[in-house]
Design a protein around this motif. Structure first.
Motif, PDB file in Angstrom:
ATOM      1  N   VAL A 260      40.556   5.101  28.675  1.00 28.22           N
ATOM      2  CA  VAL A 260      41.933   5.293  28.222  1.00 28.22           C
ATOM      3  C   VAL A 260      41.713   5.681  26.732  1.00 28.22           C
ATOM      4  O   VAL A 260      40.969   5.096  25.918  1.00 28.22           O
ATOM      5  CB  VAL A 260      42.519   3.816  28.171  1.00 28.22           C
ATOM      6  N   ILE A 261      42.220   7.037  26.696  1.00 27.12           N
ATOM      7  CA  ILE A 261      42.016   7.636  25.546  1.00 27.12           C
ATOM      8  C   ILE A 261      43.058   7.938  24.581  1.00 27.12           C
ATOM      9  O   ILE A 261      42.995   8.094  23.414  1.00 27.12           O
ATOM     10  CB  ILE A 261      41.386   9.154  25.345  1.00 27.12           C
ATOM     11  N   SER A 262      44.423   7.500  24.944  1.00 29.78           N
ATOM     12  CA  SER A 262      45.494   7.697  24.225  1.00 29.78           C
ATOM     13  C   SER A 262      46.735   6.720  24.821  1.00 29.78           C
ATOM     14  O   SER A 262      46.834   6.378  25.949  1.00 29.78           O
ATOM     15  CB  SER A 262      46.133   9.017  24.165  1.00 29.78           C
ATOM     16  N   PRO A 264      50.460   7.221  24.020  1.00 25.71           N
ATOM     17  CA  PRO A 264      51.457   8.106  23.308  1.00 25.71           C
ATOM     18  C   PRO A 264      52.740   7.398  23.139  1.00 25.71           C
ATOM     19  O   PRO A 264      53.747   7.657  22.275  1.00 25.71           O
ATOM     20  CB  PRO A 264      51.684   9.303  23.864  1.00 25.71           C
ATOM     21  N   SER A 265      53.120   6.583  24.217  1.00 22.05           N
ATOM     22  CA  SER A 265      54.392   5.690  24.306  1.00 22.05           C
ATOM     23  C   SER A 265      54.451   4.375  24.954  1.00 22.05           C
ATOM     24  O   SER A 265      53.423   4.182  25.526  1.00 22.05           O
ATOM     25  CB  SER A 265      55.411   6.740  24.723  1.00 22.05           C
ATOM     26  N   GLU A 266      55.375   3.616  24.825  1.00 28.61           N
ATOM     27  CA  GLU A 266      55.405   2.275  25.380  1.00 28.61           C
ATOM     28  C   GLU A 266      54.661   2.002  26.635  1.00 28.61           C
ATOM     29  O   GLU A 266      53.875   1.281  26.912  1.00 28.61           O
ATOM     30  CB  GLU A 266      56.700   1.730  25.174  1.00 28.61           C
ATOM     31  N   ASN A 267      55.145   3.019  27.609  1.00 29.38           N
ATOM     32  CA  ASN A 267      54.997   2.807  29.038  1.00 29.38           C
ATOM     33  C   ASN A 267      53.741   4.006  29.503  1.00 29.38           C
ATOM     34  O   ASN A 267      53.618   4.107  30.500  1.00 29.38           O
ATOM     35  CB  ASN A 267      55.979   3.016  30.128  1.00 29.38           C
ATOM     36  N   LEU A 268      53.284   4.510  28.589  1.00 26.87           N
ATOM     37  CA  LEU A 268      52.451   5.797  28.847  1.00 26.87           C
ATOM     38  C   LEU A 268      51.031   5.762  28.286  1.00 26.87           C
ATOM     39  O   LEU A 268      50.923   5.560  27.019  1.00 26.87           O
ATOM     40  CB  LEU A 268      53.165   7.274  28.495  1.00 26.87           C
ATOM     41  N   PHE A 269      50.075   5.848  29.315  1.00 26.96           N
ATOM     42  CA  PHE A 269      48.608   5.976  28.707  1.00 26.96           C
ATOM     43  C   PHE A 269      47.976   7.211  29.166  1.00 26.96           C
ATOM     44  O   PHE A 269      48.387   7.632  30.307  1.00 26.96           O
ATOM     45  CB  PHE A 269      47.905   4.810  29.420  1.00 26.96           C
ATOM     46  N   ILE A 270      46.939   7.708  28.455  1.00 27.68           N
ATOM     47  CA  ILE A 270      46.259   8.721  28.917  1.00 27.68           C
ATOM     48  C   ILE A 270      44.739   8.517  29.034  1.00 27.68           C
ATOM     49  O   ILE A 270      44.188   7.567  28.365  1.00 27.68           O
ATOM     50  CB  ILE A 270      46.314  10.080  27.868  1.00 27.68           C
ATOM     51  N   CYS A 271      44.375   8.895  30.326  1.00 25.34           N
ATOM     52  CA  CYS A 271      42.727   8.570  30.468  1.00 25.34           C
ATOM     53  C   CYS A 271      42.074  10.107  30.388  1.00 25.34           C
ATOM     54  O   CYS A 271      42.612  11.091  30.599  1.00 25.34           O
ATOM     55  CB  CYS A 271      42.435   7.897  31.648  1.00 25.34           C
ATOM     56  N   ASP A 272      40.621   9.991  30.500  1.00 25.00           N
ATOM     57  CA  ASP A 272      39.955  11.304  30.341  1.00 25.00           C
ATOM     58  C   ASP A 272      39.484  11.568  31.795  1.00 25.00           C
ATOM     59  O   ASP A 272      38.376  12.437  31.769  1.00 25.00           O
ATOM     60  CB  ASP A 272      38.823  10.948  29.330  1.00 25.00           C
ATOM     61  N   ALA A 273      40.151  11.340  32.670  1.00 28.55           N
ATOM     62  CA  ALA A 273      39.772  11.752  34.104  1.00 28.55           C
ATOM     63  C   ALA A 273      40.983  12.515  34.660  1.00 28.55           C
ATOM     64  O   ALA A 273      42.005  11.890  34.803  1.00 28.55           O
ATOM     65  CB  ALA A 273      39.186  10.968  35.145  1.00 28.55           C
ATOM     66  N   GLY A 274      40.850  13.980  34.913  1.00 26.12           N
ATOM     67  CA  GLY A 274      42.132  14.658  35.633  1.00 26.12           C
ATOM     68  C   GLY A 274      41.989  15.289  37.004  1.00 26.12           C
ATOM     69  O   GLY A 274      41.328  14.746  37.843  1.00 26.12           O
ATOM     70  N   ALA A 275      42.336  16.398  37.019  1.00 26.93           N
ATOM     71  CA  ALA A 275      42.488  17.034  38.344  1.00 26.93           C
ATOM     72  C   ALA A 275      40.956  17.407  38.839  1.00 26.93           C
ATOM     73  O   ALA A 275      40.799  17.416  40.108  1.00 26.93           O
ATOM     74  CB  ALA A 275      43.405  18.229  38.402  1.00 26.93           C
ATOM     75  N   LYS A 276      40.233  17.702  37.907  1.00 28.41           N
ATOM     76  CA  LYS A 276      38.923  17.993  38.080  1.00 28.41           C
ATOM     77  C   LYS A 276      37.888  16.809  38.518  1.00 28.41           C
ATOM     78  O   LYS A 276      36.755  17.298  39.293  1.00 28.41           O
ATOM     79  CB  LYS A 276      38.277  18.775  37.116  1.00 28.41           C
ATOM     80  N   CYS A 277      38.600  15.749  38.481  1.00 27.97           N
ATOM     81  CA  CYS A 277      37.743  14.699  39.059  1.00 27.97           C
ATOM     82  C   CYS A 277      38.548  13.983  40.374  1.00 27.97           C
ATOM     83  O   CYS A 277      37.812  13.695  41.280  1.00 27.97           O
ATOM     84  CB  CYS A 277      37.632  13.430  38.170  1.00 27.97           C
ATOM     85  N   LEU A 278      39.872  13.980  40.186  1.00 30.63           N
ATOM     86  CA  LEU A 278      40.680  13.409  41.369  1.00 30.63           C
ATOM     87  C   LEU A 278      41.190  14.311  42.546  1.00 30.63           C
ATOM     88  O   LEU A 278      41.562  13.835  43.519  1.00 30.63           O
ATOM     89  CB  LEU A 278      42.020  12.700  40.705  1.00 30.63           C
ATOM     90  N   GLY A 279      41.391  15.554  42.110  1.00 33.57           N
ATOM     91  CA  GLY A 279      41.866  16.315  42.845  1.00 33.57           C
ATOM     92  C   GLY A 279      43.411  16.452  42.811  1.00 33.57           C
ATOM     93  O   GLY A 279      43.799  15.576  42.046  1.00 33.57           O
TER      94      GLY A 279
END
Length: 371
Positions: A260-262, A264-279
């Motif tokens: 988890v790298i960010s 930005p708001s109360e219910n939102l988190f950002i992680c460093d794995a996107g479509a190029k890992c998960l499809g």
């Protein structure tokens, strides 16, 4: 090395679960006196092919000719290619494979059979084949009641050797709940039986009667007609299999490890794995059972609500303990896609990273002059 020491994103495979899945499906085939020829396209890995062979697999079905050639180099004898071929370059590859192993092509149309036969006759090679039967997917195949007429039409091709019939109940992936699975099992087994009965009544010998998918495997493994099964996803499993109780979370071997790298708001988190890992797979053939783009282990309150190429967005329903810096594992919706997006898996037991498993059969077909 411990998981917590890994750079992220990373694609992990739990070696104990992988071994369990391989041995479980092989045991069920042995118990029912069936052959297991797994689909290679799920993992595209020499090491996993070796694990499946060591457990008792007697052949493999492949989704690409690259896969066929790779496992042929390993000494695998029984190799089936899942699709018809029609281009000259691919037909020549089939000819070479037929020289080196017990290779089986699949055929569902007269025109590609004619082209393949001409090339085989010219090369002085016989090519084994099965007729593809359509059991409801409506992608490739001959309807069961047309199997005899189609087989008769191929008799003129002296370089093609009839070995039997094959089908794939891939439309099972539109199942939205566990109780939906049985109708696809019935379609699979009824179609293959009808085609087999028609052909045998006409005097055809069926050495190979093959079918399979991971969701229908448990329901069709005791079928009296099918003698070879081709599940693929079972080695890893994923959210699609969990959605129909084909697999439990504890039977999902492949995960995407991410930080988890960010926040930005109360219910939102950002992680460093996107479509190029998960499809971007949210279910095949109209499946609406999946929520989001994967399942975050240990955090049922989270939904992966969006993907960019390199990052994912988690939405929290209610409270969560998640915070920036946490490392979590995601079970992908479709592990076949995730495995194809990496060159290696990190094999783990518990929290310990043991070894690297190469995904060494992926990529598109390559011209020999450029290899």
């Amino acid at each position: 090395m411990k998981k917590s020491e890994l750079q992220t994103p990373a694609i992990l495979v739990d070696l104990d679960i992988l071994d369990y899945n391989i041995k479980r499906y092989q045991y069920l085939c042995n118990l029912n006196r069936k052959q297991l020829w797994p689909m290679v396209k799920t993992h595209k890995s020499t090491e996993i092919v070796n694990m499946q062979e060591a457990a008792g697999s007697t052949g493999f079905v492949c989704g690409t000719l690259d896969e066929c050639e790779s496992i042929c180099k390993l000494g695998v004898k029984n190799i089936m290619y899942a699709y018809p071929v029609a281009s000259n370059a691919n037909i020549q590859r089939v000819i070479e494979l037929a020289r080196k192993c017990h290779f089986i092509a699949r055929i569902d149309n007269y025109d590609s059979a004619k082209i393949l036969n001409y090339a085989a006759e010219t090369a002085g090679v016989n090519v084994n084949y099965t007729i593809i039967i359509d059991c409801g997917l409506h992608r490739f195949g001959i309807l069961p009641d047309r199997a005899k007429d189609f087989a008769d039409s191929l008799r003129e091709f002296k370089a093609l050797v009839f070995k039997g019939i094959s089908t794939h109940p891939g439309h099972v992936y539109s199942a939205a709940k566990p109780e939906d699975i049985q109708q696809y099992v019935d379609q699979e087994t009824n179609a293959i039986k009808e085609a087999a009965d028609v052909l045998r009544a006409a005097g055809y010998a069926l050495e190979l009667v093959s079918s399979g998918s991971t969701p229908t495997f448990l329901g069709s493994i005791s079928d009296e007609t099918i003698n070879i099964f081709h599940p693929g996803n079972y080695v890893f499993n994923d959210c699609i299999q969990m959605s129909t109780n084909t697999a439990k979370e504890s039977e999902c071997a492949l995960t995407v490890y991410t930080t988890v790298i960010s926040h930005p708001s109360e219910n939102l988190f950002i992680c460093d794995a996107g479509a190029k890992c998960l499809g971007l797979d949210q279910g095949a053939h109209g499946n609406t059972a999946l929520k989001g783009y994967g399942y975050v282990k240990g955090h049922p309150e989270l939904t992966i609500c969006g993907l960019s190429e390199e990052v994912s967005r988690f939405h929290a329903e209610g409270s969560t303990t998640l915070k920036v810096g946490d490392m979590v594992e995601i079970i992908p919706n479709h592990t076949c896609s995730t495995a194809n997006l990496t060159s290696y898996l990190l094999g783990c037991r518990g929290d310990t990273v043991e070894r690297l498993i190469k995904i060494d059969m992926r990529g598109n077909s390559t011209t020999k002059n450029f290899r």
